[in-house]
Design a protein around this motif. Sequence first.
Motif, PDB file in Angstrom:
ATOM      1  N   GLU A  77      90.282  63.798  36.721  1.00 52.78           N
ATOM      2  CA  GLU A  77      91.811  63.332  37.382  1.00 52.78           C
ATOM      3  C   GLU A  77      91.512  61.824  38.123  1.00 52.78           C
ATOM      4  O   GLU A  77      92.012  61.099  37.804  1.00 52.78           O
ATOM      5  N   GLN A  78      90.315  61.349  38.053  1.00 49.10           N
ATOM      6  CA  GLN A  78      89.236  59.465  38.712  1.00 49.10           C
ATOM      7  C   GLN A  78      89.192  59.357  37.664  1.00 49.10           C
ATOM      8  O   GLN A  78      88.257  58.203  37.467  1.00 49.10           O
ATOM      9  N   GLY A  79      89.671  59.493  36.104  1.00 50.68           N
ATOM     10  CA  GLY A  79      89.180  58.888  34.620  1.00 50.68           C
ATOM     11  C   GLY A  79      87.860  59.214  34.249  1.00 50.68           C
ATOM     12  O   GLY A  79      87.984  58.313  33.085  1.00 50.68           O
ATOM     13  N   GLN A  80      86.721  59.966  34.423  1.00 51.12           N
ATOM     14  CA  GLN A  80      85.934  59.968  34.282  1.00 51.12           C
ATOM     15  C   GLN A  80      85.580  60.365  32.940  1.00 51.12           C
ATOM     16  O   GLN A  80      86.877  61.785  32.537  1.00 51.12           O
ATOM     17  N   ALA A 289      82.323  62.789  48.255  1.00 55.79           N
ATOM     18  CA  ALA A 289      82.673  61.792  48.460  1.00 55.79           C
ATOM     19  C   ALA A 289      81.704  61.262  47.116  1.00 55.79           C
ATOM     20  O   ALA A 289      81.348  59.710  47.179  1.00 55.79           O
ATOM     21  N   GLU A 290      81.009  61.912  46.643  1.00 50.19           N
ATOM     22  CA  GLU A 290      80.207  61.606  45.403  1.00 50.19           C
ATOM     23  C   GLU A 290      80.866  61.399  44.497  1.00 50.19           C
ATOM     24  O   GLU A 290      80.131  60.919  43.410  1.00 50.19           O
ATOM     25  N   ILE A 291      81.951  61.803  44.423  1.00 48.71           N
ATOM     26  CA  ILE A 291      82.588  61.293  43.140  1.00 48.71           C
ATOM     27  C   ILE A 291      83.221  59.690  42.924  1.00 48.71           C
ATOM     28  O   ILE A 291      83.853  59.504  43.762  1.00 48.71           O
ATOM     29  N   PRO A 292      82.140  59.247  41.256  1.00 42.52           N
ATOM     30  CA  PRO A 292      83.174  58.132  41.473  1.00 42.52           C
ATOM     31  C   PRO A 292      84.540  57.757  41.250  1.00 42.52           C
ATOM     32  O   PRO A 292      85.172  58.534  40.791  1.00 42.52           O
ATOM     33  N   GLY A 293      84.645  56.594  42.382  1.00 47.04           N
ATOM     34  CA  GLY A 293      86.072  56.155  41.884  1.00 47.04           C
ATOM     35  C   GLY A 293      86.590  56.452  42.918  1.00 47.04           C
ATOM     36  O   GLY A 293      88.229  55.526  42.893  1.00 47.04           O
ATOM     37  N   ARG A 294      86.466  58.010  43.817  1.00 52.67           N
ATOM     38  CA  ARG A 294      87.476  57.685  44.647  1.00 52.67           C
ATOM     39  C   ARG A 294      87.351  57.073  45.922  1.00 52.67           C
ATOM     40  O   ARG A 294      86.571  56.520  46.181  1.00 52.67           O
ATOM     41  N   GLU A 295      88.794  56.749  46.169  1.00 48.43           N
ATOM     42  CA  GLU A 295      88.638  55.652  47.656  1.00 48.43           C
ATOM     43  C   GLU A 295      88.154  56.345  48.729  1.00 48.43           C
ATOM     44  O   GLU A 295      87.362  55.657  50.086  1.00 48.43           O
TER      45      GLU A 295
END
Length: 297
Positions: A77-80, A289-295
């Motif tokens: 969902e974060q585009g990874q 919290a460790e998911i790249p790109g999350r606000e």
Amino acid sequence: MTKTAWVFPGQGSQAIGMGADLYEFPEAQSKFEQAEQILGWSVPAVCQDEGDKVSKTLYTQPCLYVIESILADLMWEQGQRPELMTGHSLGEFVALYAAKVFDFETGLRLVKRRAELMDAASEGIMAALLGFDRDQLEQQISQTPDVVLANDNNAGQVVISGTEAAVESVLANVKSRRAVKLNVSGAFHSPLMSAAATEFQQALEAITFRAAHVPILSNVDPTPVTEGIVLKDRLIRQMTGSVRWREITLQLADKGIDRIIEIGPGKVLTGIIRRTCPDIALENVSSLAEIPGREDS
């Protein structure tokens, strides 16, 4: 351009409280509710049980599958976008789900059945060896019936599996820095799992495996493929076959992977990979919290 691989850990990475920040997260709620309907018990409740219920095979494997699948969904969902995927033992099921080979429910039902069969296994034991002579180990295994190399994790860490007498014999004849018997119900990833594997194959045969959206390296064959029929055949062989993780890691390097993200609790796989390929950048995503790109990361 950075080439990334996603890797998913298996049994042994679980911990009390894992996935805690996902329990009340709206986007994860439907998965937890769906899992409870399939399993008949709550993944968050088991993960929070202070008696370490989550470390019993029957619960460990479904809990890892559910939490790692949710994290993988959030990564998408974060585009990874990974170039390759793989998973260690149980983690291979998450890789297949994340690559769209089957849906969440199908994967969880397979994992539930796998966990039941492996939890019921009572024949044989497993032991981990660290800091050993590989030639000596391979010679002892070849000379000792009823024991195999179950997990070839890296040059200095392996797991052997077989009858108690056979495993004890190998441990007695191979010098190692450390040898530890594992707290498991049976001789996983060995021919002693043949009866369980036959039953599990019946469950697998009823499932259609779609082509993977991302090439997957399987435990029993570390070459990347997308064909559903090939991935299914490899998964059928996984319960009795060795986890060839050292070869998988080398394949990732050969394919130009320069960044590996371990998706799931703990840092077991990144620790293992670092020994084989120290130049690959390693990251961990074990929480929201460790998911790249999350606000909020």
